[in-house]
Design a protein around this motif. Structure first.
Motif: not given
Length: 238
Positions: A9-14, A19-22, A47-50
């Motif tokens: 999850n935390k990688l998705a938050t970052l 934006g983008g995919n990094q 809310d798909e925040r991560h």
């Protein structure tokens, strides 16, 4: 050996913060598996925040170990799980605006609801787990729902460990795990486990099948590197 499932999850938050995919979530999951982790965990929120719902579909295509999807079984979440068909679904009673999970289920009050949801998932071949506090009565209630596993909510243990009261903090988990095993439930655990407290927990909890670790593991990886940290957890879980 207790399995390590890494919550990303935390990688998705970052990723979402710019934006983008990094960082690339797919590449990260594949790398984590290559480093030796035996599972990938995601916890999509409404809310798909991560984690985004699309991430669940994308990860299903590439994860070769076990994919575990956590969440509150609202209709949208149930539909997602039935579409993706992960290895395991972990039911968590978190509010839609919760920053993170903060309590286990009242398995007596929610028995009928949980039993219906679990029956649906098991009919589709999805292993089920219920997030519970380390209370014997809640473990017994979980068994009555038909779930396959429980996941022990380990925040209170982590706090007691940090306060120098590890023996006192671990005892409710030992009692809960013993009852769970007697009732035929698989035992998972997660929340606030880290490199400092994981070995003590693993050595004292009987029949521990899996731990799910995200926030601490990602934070530790900032300093030590993701590959090193995954290896360090695996060593402690042997």
């Amino acid at each position: 050996m207790t399995k390590l499932s890494v919550n990303i999850n935390k990688l998705a938050t970052l990723r979402n913060s710019r934006g983008g995919n990094q960082p690339n979530l797919i590449t990260a999951a594949q790398d984590i598996e290559a480093f030796g982790a035996q599972g990938i965990t995601i916890h999509p929120r409404p809310d798909e925040r991560h984690i985004r719902y699309k991430d669940a579909h994308d990860l299903k295509k590439v994860v070769t170990t076990e994919l575990n999807i956590e969440g509150n079984p609202i209709p949208k979440f149930i539909d997602l799980v039935l579409e993706v068909k992960p290895t395991q679904v972990t039911l968590v009673p978190d509010a839609e605006d919760a920053i993170t999970s903060n309590a286990g289920w009242d398995t007596h009050k929610n028995k009928d609801f949980l039993a219906d949801v679990i029956k649906t998932f098991k009919q589709h071949g999805i292993r089920t787990s219920i997030f519970v506090d380390p209370e014997v009565t809640m473990v017994k209630g979980a068994a009555d729902t038909g779930t396959d596993h429980i996941e022990l909510y380990t925040e209170s243990y982590a706090k007691m460990f940090a306060a120098g009261e590890a023996e006192k903090g671990i005892q409710p988990y030992v009692d809960a795990a013993k009852i769970a095993h007697e009732l035929g439930l698989g035992i998972n655990a997660g929340h606030d486990l880290n490199l400092e407290n994981i070995r003590f927990f693993k050595e004292r909890i009987p029949h521990l099948l899996e731990v799910s670790i995200g926030h601490a593991l990602i934070c530790e990886s900032i300093y030590l590197g993701l590959e090193n940290v995954v290896s360090m957890y695996l060593h402690r879980l042997k």
